[in-house]
Design a protein around this motif. Structure first.
Motif, PDB file in Angstrom:
ATOM      1  N   LEU A   4      34.177  15.536  23.451  1.00 32.33           N
ATOM      2  CA  LEU A   4      35.592  15.437  23.117  1.00 32.33           C
ATOM      3  C   LEU A   4      36.383  15.643  24.406  1.00 32.33           C
ATOM      4  O   LEU A   4      36.235  16.668  25.071  1.00 32.33           O
ATOM      5  CB  LEU A   4      35.985  16.497  22.097  1.00 32.33           C
ATOM      6  N   ALA A   6      39.829  16.332  25.664  1.00 36.66           N
ATOM      7  CA  ALA A   6      41.201  16.744  25.360  1.00 36.66           C
ATOM      8  C   ALA A   6      42.057  16.446  26.587  1.00 36.66           C
ATOM      9  O   ALA A   6      41.706  16.811  27.697  1.00 36.66           O
ATOM     10  CB  ALA A   6      41.249  18.232  25.028  1.00 36.66           C
ATOM     11  N   ALA A  64      36.926  18.131  16.971  1.00 35.46           N
ATOM     12  CA  ALA A  64      35.676  18.356  17.708  1.00 35.46           C
ATOM     13  C   ALA A  64      34.431  18.184  16.839  1.00 35.46           C
ATOM     14  O   ALA A  64      33.317  18.281  17.356  1.00 35.46           O
ATOM     15  CB  ALA A  64      35.681  19.761  18.310  1.00 35.46           C
ATOM     16  N   CYS A  67      30.876  16.845  17.960  1.00 36.79           N
ATOM     17  CA  CYS A  67      30.795  16.806  19.427  1.00 36.79           C
ATOM     18  C   CYS A  67      29.907  17.932  19.945  1.00 36.79           C
ATOM     19  O   CYS A  67      29.832  18.999  19.349  1.00 36.79           O
ATOM     20  CB  CYS A  67      32.196  16.919  20.038  1.00 36.79           C
ATOM     21  N   ILE A  70      33.231  19.934  24.912  1.00 34.21           N
ATOM     22  CA  ILE A  70      34.661  19.662  24.985  1.00 34.21           C
ATOM     23  C   ILE A  70      35.063  19.706  26.452  1.00 34.21           C
ATOM     24  O   ILE A  70      34.774  20.675  27.145  1.00 34.21           O
ATOM     25  CB  ILE A  70      35.477  20.698  24.193  1.00 34.21           C
TER      26      ILE A  70
END
Length: 95
Positions: A4, A6, A64, A67, A70
């Motif tokens: 993921l 961000a 998430a 996943c 992150i």
């Protein structure tokens, strides 16, 4: 490994998503705040979710879900300020 990202719509985020997408070992999921940003990544064949780090824990957990890691691609100062922005990348494994 599914990652993921961000802050995927930012300078570092876009580069990281591209690198992950080109990799034969990783799959990116772009986390963005706006639908048009999500569409940009979907058109490139990248899974995208609309969420915000200022959202609820449940919203972030949903973003998430599935996943393995992150990657936080964030400015050191808030967006929209006049300060010179420096960016950083931090990667956290979740499994």
């Amino acid at each position: 490994m599914k990652v993921l990202v961000a802050g995927a719509n930012g300078k570092i985020g876009k580069i990281l998503v591209d690198l992950l997408q080109k990799s034969d070992r990783h799959i990116p999921r772009a986390m963005v705040r706006k639908e048009e940003q999500a569409q940009f990544f979907r058109q490139k064949g990248v899974d995208a979710v609309i969420s915000d780090l200022e959202g609820t824990v449940d919203e972030l957990a949903e973003a998430a879900k599935g996943c393995d890691a992150i990657a936080l691609c964030l400015p050191l100062v808030p967006a929209g300020t006049q300060a010179r922005t420096k960016r950083y990348l931090s990667i956290w494994t979740v499994r």
